[in-house]
Design an enzyme around this catalytic site. Structure first.
Site, PDB file in Angstrom:
ATOM      1  N   ARG A 171       0.817  -1.207   0.000  1.00  0.00           N
ATOM      2  CA  ARG A 171       0.000   0.000   0.000  1.00  0.00           C
ATOM      3  C   ARG A 171       0.862   1.274   0.000  1.00  0.00           C
ATOM      4  O   ARG A 171       0.359   2.370  -0.210  1.00  0.00           O
ATOM      5  CB  ARG A 171      -0.908  -0.005   1.221  1.00  0.00           C
ATOM      6  CG  ARG A 171      -2.209   0.815   1.108  1.00  0.00           C
ATOM      7  CD  ARG A 171      -2.096   2.323   1.218  1.00  0.00           C
ATOM      8  NE  ARG A 171      -3.361   2.978   1.001  1.00  0.00           N
ATOM      9  CZ  ARG A 171      -4.084   3.549   1.946  1.00  0.00           C
ATOM     10  NH1 ARG A 171      -3.673   3.551   3.196  1.00  0.00           N
ATOM     11  NH2 ARG A 171      -5.208   4.151   1.639  1.00  0.00           N
ATOM     12  N   SER A 172       2.142   1.125   0.208  1.00  0.00           N
ATOM     13  CA  SER A 172       3.019   2.277   0.335  1.00  0.00           C
ATOM     14  C   SER A 172       3.479   2.782  -1.037  1.00  0.00           C
ATOM     15  O   SER A 172       4.216   2.093  -1.735  1.00  0.00           O
ATOM     16  CB  SER A 172       4.249   1.904   1.179  1.00  0.00           C
ATOM     17  OG  SER A 172       5.289   2.829   0.997  1.00  0.00           O
ATOM     18  N   PRO A 173       3.086   4.001  -1.424  1.00  0.00           N
ATOM     19  CA  PRO A 173       3.564   4.535  -2.707  1.00  0.00           C
ATOM     20  C   PRO A 173       5.078   4.711  -2.727  1.00  0.00           C
ATOM     21  O   PRO A 173       5.713   4.522  -3.763  1.00  0.00           O
ATOM     22  CB  PRO A 173       2.839   5.876  -2.840  1.00  0.00           C
ATOM     23  CG  PRO A 173       2.462   6.239  -1.440  1.00  0.00           C
ATOM     24  CD  PRO A 173       2.202   4.953  -0.729  1.00  0.00           C
TER      25      PRO A 173
ATOM     26  N   SER B 193       7.191   2.802  -1.184  1.00  0.00           N
ATOM     27  CA  SER B 193       7.749   1.469  -1.430  1.00  0.00           C
ATOM     28  C   SER B 193       7.789   1.187  -2.924  1.00  0.00           C
ATOM     29  O   SER B 193       8.780   0.661  -3.445  1.00  0.00           O
ATOM     30  CB  SER B 193       6.915   0.399  -0.715  1.00  0.00           C
ATOM     31  OG  SER B 193       7.131   0.405   0.673  1.00  0.00           O
ATOM     32  N   TYR B 194       6.707   1.530  -3.617  1.00  0.00           N
ATOM     33  CA  TYR B 194       6.674   1.361  -5.075  1.00  0.00           C
ATOM     34  C   TYR B 194       7.759   2.192  -5.748  1.00  0.00           C
ATOM     35  O   TYR B 194       8.458   1.707  -6.659  1.00  0.00           O
ATOM     36  CB  TYR B 194       5.299   1.752  -5.613  1.00  0.00           C
ATOM     37  CG  TYR B 194       5.281   2.047  -7.087  1.00  0.00           C
ATOM     38  CD1 TYR B 194       5.591   1.049  -8.019  1.00  0.00           C
ATOM     39  CD2 TYR B 194       4.972   3.315  -7.561  1.00  0.00           C
ATOM     40  CE1 TYR B 194       5.580   1.319  -9.391  1.00  0.00           C
ATOM     41  CE2 TYR B 194       4.962   3.595  -8.918  1.00  0.00           C
ATOM     42  CZ  TYR B 194       5.269   2.594  -9.838  1.00  0.00           C
ATOM     43  OH  TYR B 194       5.270   2.868 -11.179  1.00  0.00           O
TER      44      TYR B 194
END
EC number: 5.99.1.4
Length: 215
Positions: free
Chosen positions: A12-14, A16-17
């Site tokens: 869910r972490s942008p 992280s992406y």
């Protein structure tokens, strides 16, 4: 000698992406193995986190993630659907969460096979890279194939081995905290945590100190 590190990550972490593709590219260029350590997002671990934050926090975060993506030339769009069901006006997290648990467990199942980094990267590209209905049709199956995995196998394991997978995910979270942080993305190298998508150059500097070589 191959260097090793762990990347603590949330689907869910942008941020992280925005980090994982660059870390994956680093492993392809250099002799380093980065193991994925998925954790449940803050929305699951601390459901009131968003409600407690300053009102400007969410707006600033959206603005910042977009410009980070633009700066690095990374495709970026709001996920459809969001892996976490949340009212963006009240910032309240819904009790029913149909996506994040199974998705995170599949990520851990991929990590068991040594392909967690590739799977998380490919799936994150769907979620945050602008693919509407990323959870429908053949999108996830194709992402798993690109990572060298079989989605049906991962999904079956995610559904049948819930307790063990959740125990492993909890151990990931504890290991992150033991390393000195709590959020994602955090890369831990040599026991040293590097938090954020903006620490990759510093990670590379530290790895070079330890004899990092090109493949």
């Amino acid at each position: 000698m191959t260097l090793t590190a762990e990347l603590y990550f949330s689907f869910r972490s942008p941020y992280s992406y925005l980090a994982i593709g660059r870390y994956r590219a680093l492993t392809e260029m250099f002799d380093v193995d980065i193991a994925l350590r998925s954790v449940y997002p803050l929305a699951i671990r601390q459901p009131d986190f968003f409600e407690r934050n300053h009102p400007n926090w969410l707006g600033y975060t959206f603005r910042d993630m977009v410009r980070v993506a633009q700066f690095h030339g990374i495709p970026f769009a709001a996920p459809k659907p969001d892996p976490i069901v949340q009212d963006l006006v009240t910032r309240k997290i819904a009790d029913d969460q149909p996506h994040i648990f199974r998705l995170t467990r599949m990520g851990q199942a991929a990590a068991r096979r040594g392909e967690g980094l590739a799977f998380a990267d490919e799936v994150s590209r769907l979620i945050w890279g602008g693919t509407p209905g990323w959870n429908e049709g053949e999108h996830l199956a194709a992402a798993a194939t690109r990572a060298g995995l079989d989605l049906e196998e991962l999904a079956s394991e995610a559904d049948s081995d819930v307790a063990a997978l959740d125990e492993e995910l909890a151990a990931n979270q504890q290991a992150l905290e033991d390393a000195g942080h709590w959020g994602v993305p955090t890369l831990v190298f040599g026991g040293e945590p590097f938090f954020g998508q903006d620490r990759i150059e510093m990670v590379l500097w530290r790895m070079n100190e330890q004899g990092l070589t090109e493949r």
